[in-house]
Design a protein around this motif. Sequence first.
Motif, PDB file in Angstrom:
ATOM      1  N   GLN A  84       0.820  -1.218   0.000  1.00 32.16           N
ATOM      2  CA  GLN A  84       0.000   0.000   0.000  1.00 32.16           C
ATOM      3  C   GLN A  84       0.854   1.268   0.000  1.00 32.16           C
ATOM      4  N   SER A  85       1.917   1.282   0.818  1.00 35.65           N
ATOM      5  CA  SER A  85       2.698   2.521   0.939  1.00 35.65           C
ATOM      6  C   SER A  85       3.550   2.800  -0.303  1.00 35.65           C
ATOM      7  N   ASP A  86       3.538   1.880  -1.282  1.00 37.63           N
ATOM      8  CA  ASP A  86       4.217   2.125  -2.552  1.00 37.63           C
ATOM      9  C   ASP A  86       3.347   2.915  -3.524  1.00 37.63           C
ATOM     10  N   ILE A  87       2.102   3.147  -3.159  1.00 36.53           N
ATOM     11  CA  ILE A  87       1.160   3.742  -4.105  1.00 36.53           C
ATOM     12  C   ILE A  87       0.707   5.110  -3.579  1.00 36.53           C
ATOM     13  N   PRO A  88       1.391   6.188  -3.955  1.00 31.35           N
ATOM     14  CA  PRO A  88       1.045   7.500  -3.393  1.00 31.35           C
ATOM     15  C   PRO A  88      -0.368   7.957  -3.761  1.00 31.35           C
ATOM     16  N   GLU A  89      -0.918   7.369  -4.849  1.00 25.04           N
ATOM     17  CA  GLU A  89      -2.292   7.731  -5.226  1.00 25.04           C
ATOM     18  C   GLU A  89      -3.293   7.332  -4.138  1.00 25.04           C
ATOM     19  N   ILE A  90      -2.937   6.339  -3.302  1.00 24.07           N
ATOM     20  CA  ILE A  90      -3.901   5.893  -2.277  1.00 24.07           C
ATOM     21  C   ILE A  90      -4.140   6.994  -1.236  1.00 24.07           C
ATOM     22  N   PRO A  91      -3.097   7.475  -0.546  1.00 26.27           N
ATOM     23  CA  PRO A  91      -3.380   8.557   0.414  1.00 26.27           C
ATOM     24  C   PRO A  91      -3.879   9.841  -0.259  1.00 26.27           C
ATOM     25  N   ALA A  92      -3.451  10.057  -1.521  1.00 24.59           N
ATOM     26  CA  ALA A  92      -3.942  11.265  -2.211  1.00 24.59           C
ATOM     27  C   ALA A  92      -5.450  11.150  -2.451  1.00 24.59           C
ATOM     28  N   LEU A  93      -5.896   9.979  -2.878  1.00 25.51           N
ATOM     29  CA  LEU A  93      -7.337   9.807  -3.090  1.00 25.51           C
ATOM     30  C   LEU A  93      -8.073   9.836  -1.753  1.00 25.51           C
TER      31      LEU A  93
END
Length: 344
Positions: A84-93
């Motif tokens: 999960q922490s490899d995907i910056p789009e997750i916290p941005a979304l």
Amino acid sequence: MTETRILTGIKPTGSPHLGNYLGAIRPALELAGQPNHRSFLFIADLHAATTTRNAEHLRHDTLAVAAAWLAFGLDPEKTVFYRQSDIPEIPALAWLLSCVTPMGFLNRSHSYKDATAKGLKAEDINHGVFAYPVLMAADILLFDADVVPVGKDQKQHLEITQEIARKLNFVYGDVLKVPEARIDDQVMTIPGIDGQKMSKSHGNTIDVLLEEAALKKVVRQITTNSTPFGDPLMWEGETVFSLYRQLANKAQLDRLRGAYASGRKDPAAGDAEENFFGWGHAKSELFELLRDRFREARARFAELTAHPESIESVLEQGRETARAIARPVYDRVRGAVGLTGRLW
Ligand code: ADP
Ligand code: TRP
């Protein structure tokens, strides 16, 4: 043909045990093999960060969980497998979702209510715990997931995800796909060595990836009743038998049931004491089954954990694939909301 996207996350909390394998890992790997389906599986380390306070444990558990899934047969060519922490789009979304999420949704969520029920005051509950369902909604909505298989305990989180998606769609038009939950109420409860539900929190787990001597020791600790040696053993609802039954083939199972019912290793071989079948024998049968059934997985797990860089490289590949799928979805939401900045 359109593909059905199946997505689920696993929190990195220690290496998985037999209950996790039978209740979650094996069914997820079976789903991943279906035609016209694409499956997404990720290690929810950002969610783990809401509760863990030990960096060393988080690092270790993230690799251990990744290694265990790979060892149990996850094929990174078939499943998009990422951290999960490899995907910056997750916290941005997650932030954009936060901006349309009423506090009331989160006030009612179990994780927060459980914390307050334990007597914790708002000052003692971190915002990550409060916002946990929003981050989870981002995990799911970012990949246009169709189906999210989860346990009963996650049902409400899925409902919150659906409500958040509908809310954003209501405000900005049809931007997000509303996913469907798949909740398996039938999931059997695998017993631990004390006969209670196997769970890390009960300290009664069997880690089938342990090396053989340690595995044998754990199996020896399974609680059994005090049936005298040579008497028939009750198998219904009994822990050793219940575990054996989950992994054995029919012939093995029939043989063990015969031994339990007669109290004899070979029911046709008479009543001499050498032919008696007791708890020690039952446990040896279970140990041998676990040892053989997970032999390859155990070797692969040892190999992977000895070479963490090989796990990293699998996760790196997953990150590239996952981000390529996530970016257009994030862009869609970013555009709908009117943000003009770019993430990368
Ligand atoms: P634990 O209780 O050890 O902390 P988790 O809550 O992390 O385990 O469980 C992860 C997944 O593994 C759950 O979604 C659940 O489906 C499955 N699982 C855990 N324990 C069992 C069990 N004893 N029997 C069946 N499935 C289980
Ligand atoms: N909250 C889930 C759990 O505790 C883990 C999780 C995080 C998850 N994000 C997810 C599950 C997205 C499914 C989909 O088990």
